[in-house]
Write an enzyme that holds these catalytic residues in place. Sequence first.
Site, PDB file in Angstrom:
ATOM      1  CE  LYS A   1      -9.555  -3.711   5.032  1.00 46.20           C
ATOM      2  NZ  LYS A   1      -9.870  -2.350   5.555  1.00 46.20           N
TER       3      LYS A   1
ATOM      4  CD  GLN B   1     -13.057  -3.448   0.779  1.00 46.89           C
ATOM      5  OE1 GLN B   1     -14.029  -3.612   1.506  1.00 46.89           O
ATOM      6  NE2 GLN B   1     -13.049  -3.852  -0.473  1.00 46.89           N
TER       7      GLN B   1
ATOM      8  CB  SER C   1     -12.156  -6.518   1.476  1.00 48.70           C
ATOM      9  OG  SER C   1     -13.111  -6.785   2.480  1.00 48.70           O
TER      10      SER C   1
ATOM     11  CB  THR D   1      31.317  15.666   3.071  1.00 48.13           C
ATOM     12  OG1 THR D   1      32.470  16.289   2.517  1.00 48.13           O
ATOM     13  CG2 THR D   1      31.446  15.594   4.579  1.00 48.13           C
ATOM     14  CG  HIS D   2      30.348  17.081  -1.159  1.00 52.22           C
ATOM     15  ND1 HIS D   2      29.346  17.899  -1.637  1.00 52.22           N
ATOM     16  CD2 HIS D   2      30.843  17.704  -0.056  1.00 52.22           C
ATOM     17  CE1 HIS D   2      29.252  18.978  -0.867  1.00 52.22           C
ATOM     18  NE2 HIS D   2      30.143  18.872   0.102  1.00 52.22           N
TER      19      HIS D   2
ATOM     20  CE1 TYR E   1     -14.948   1.773   5.967  1.00 53.44           C
ATOM     21  CE2 TYR E   1     -16.961   1.739   4.661  1.00 53.44           C
ATOM     22  CZ  TYR E   1     -15.704   1.243   4.936  1.00 53.44           C
ATOM     23  OH  TYR E   1     -15.205   0.211   4.180  1.00 53.44           O
TER      24      TYR E   1
ATOM     25  CE  LYS F   1      28.930  -8.542 -11.427  1.00 52.28           C
ATOM     26  NZ  LYS F   1      27.914  -8.035 -12.329  1.00 52.28           N
TER      27      LYS F   1
ATOM     28  CB  SER G   1      26.493 -13.143 -13.263  1.00 50.83           C
ATOM     29  OG  SER G   1      26.328 -13.164 -14.674  1.00 50.83           O
TER      30      SER G   1
ATOM     31  CD  GLU H   1      22.340  -5.113  -6.564  1.00 52.70           C
ATOM     32  OE1 GLU H   1      21.868  -4.928  -7.690  1.00 52.70           O
ATOM     33  OE2 GLU H   1      23.186  -5.988  -6.312  1.00 52.70           O
TER      34      GLU H   1
HETATM   35  N1  ARG Z   1     -14.365  -4.460   4.159  1.00 52.43           N
HETATM   36  C1  ARG Z   1     -14.667  -3.194   4.710  1.00 52.43           C
HETATM   37  C2  ARG Z   1     -13.388  -2.370   4.836  1.00 52.43           C
HETATM   38  O1  ARG Z   1     -12.359  -2.930   4.744  1.00 52.43           O
HETATM   39  C3  ARG Z   1     -15.258  -3.355   6.078  1.00 52.43           C
HETATM   40  C4  ARG Z   1     -16.165  -2.236   6.460  1.00 52.43           C
HETATM   41  C5  ARG Z   1     -17.351  -2.245   5.590  1.00 52.43           C
HETATM   42  N2  ARG Z   1     -18.329  -1.293   5.946  1.00 52.43           N
HETATM   43  C6  ARG Z   1     -19.323  -0.980   5.137  1.00 52.43           C
HETATM   44  N3  ARG Z   1     -20.176  -0.125   5.564  1.00 52.43           N
HETATM   45  N4  ARG Z   1     -19.448  -1.518   3.965  1.00 52.43           N
HETATM   46  O2  ARG Z   1     -13.394  -1.165   5.010  1.00 52.43           O
END
Ligand code: ARG
Length: 465
Positions: A325, A322, A23, A155-156, A317, A283, A277, A290
């Site tokens: 993110k 992961q 990651s 409206t509309h 977990y 244009k 354009s 947009e």
């Molecule tokens: N890169 C992992 C994540 O973003 C970090 C946590 C990893 N934990 C594990 N037990 N492998 O979630």
Amino acid sequence: MAKLWAGRFDKPTSTLMDDFQSSISFDKRLIRCDLLGSIAHATMLGEQGIIPMADSEKIVQGLNGILADYDAGTLTIDLSAEDVHMFAEAELTQRIGEAGKRLHTGRSRNDQIALDVRIYAKEASAQVQALLHTLLETLLSLAKAHTHTIMPGYTHLQKAQPVTLAFHLMAYAQMFMRDVTRFGHAFAEADVMPLGSGALAGTTYPLNRERVAELLGFSAVTDNAMDGVSDRDFLITFLAATATCMMHLSRLSEELILWSTNEFGTLTLDDAFATGSSIMPQKKNPDACELTRGKTGRVYGDLLALLTVMKGLPLAYNKDMQEDKEAFFDAYDTLVKCLLPYPEMLKTAAFHPDAMEKSAALGFTNATDLADYLVGKGMPFRDAHHVSGALVGKCVKEGRALLDLTLAELQAQCPSFEADVFEAISLDACVQRRSLRGGPAPQAVAESIQRAETWLAAQRENAHT
Ligand code: ARG
């Protein structure tokens, strides 16, 4: 880079596996949060006597060195590390030796990543709020300049009643004020410190969790270790706020696009915020609007992605998490990108009050007021509605506006009309009469702007940035 967890394995991981699970390419942007979290953790470990004070000091010094190098732009992040946490720990140990190996005492990457993302989400929420403050300031000053600029309200997408440009812009100000509040909720939800959750069941070390929270500026600590590592609600709240804010920007964008068409002709974007354009020389396209409208879809996708990632996960977990993110960063980056040009684009745009007023006049937006006039002369509203409708019908056939009719023509439809009708249905009077709090009358809108200014000043005062 060698795996820090390799003890129980006989073989190295396949490079295919490394590429798939790594990651660091996207979580490297958490490095500041990660280092700050580790500095607080190591400080507390030393204070609690869990590791020798000398080691704690060495660790903190080493981490501060990495942080300084990062801020100076001289830190090379080794992309062969599995994630940002592994990289930081390995880098530390390489710099300070044995003491670095004590940093991870009483901690898991599971609570570490939860902490990092919370720190980042707090900063992101505060930054978005600051950008919204700037946008609001622009809207309020434009509104102030246009409390008497008559335009048709719709409206509309059919002309309905006359309003003012200030009133219309202040409707958007209300939305963005709610967005500021919503990002405040996102901040508050992220503002709970999860370290001490360990992998899922807390830790046997006598950590001082409140001390870590204090060092990092968190308002509270999480109350259940299992939830502490498996909760991403705070990101969902952030993403929901982001999606809602994008929806508001998208609606405003849509209106700016419409207004700048030849058909509406009530707005001209500045050349600096339009594109041309390659084939059609005439244009001038509202691309920023947009793009904002288009990017709203992708932010909705980010929200839906995270909701879906989380929906089937057993506690605690799971590596699925992961995936949080990229959705989070993408939504955040997208919103910031859209918010950045907006105030300048609005400030430099030319509104055309004459075209707006003409559009309101030709759209029978005073037909309700014509009916209300007859109500004032004692007629039941339903009958008055019919008379006004008949007069509109006549005007449509003859290509005229209600104000073009003569008193004799009005009286032919209904004898209750008198000479004061023309003043009563002038667009100015129609707007002035709507003077209840929240209405478009210039005085009512001026008061609404005043309230918004007071609110904004207080927000700025208490901002987290
Ligand atoms: N890169 C992992 C994540 O973003 C970090 C946590 C990893 N934990 C594990 N037990 N492998 O979630």
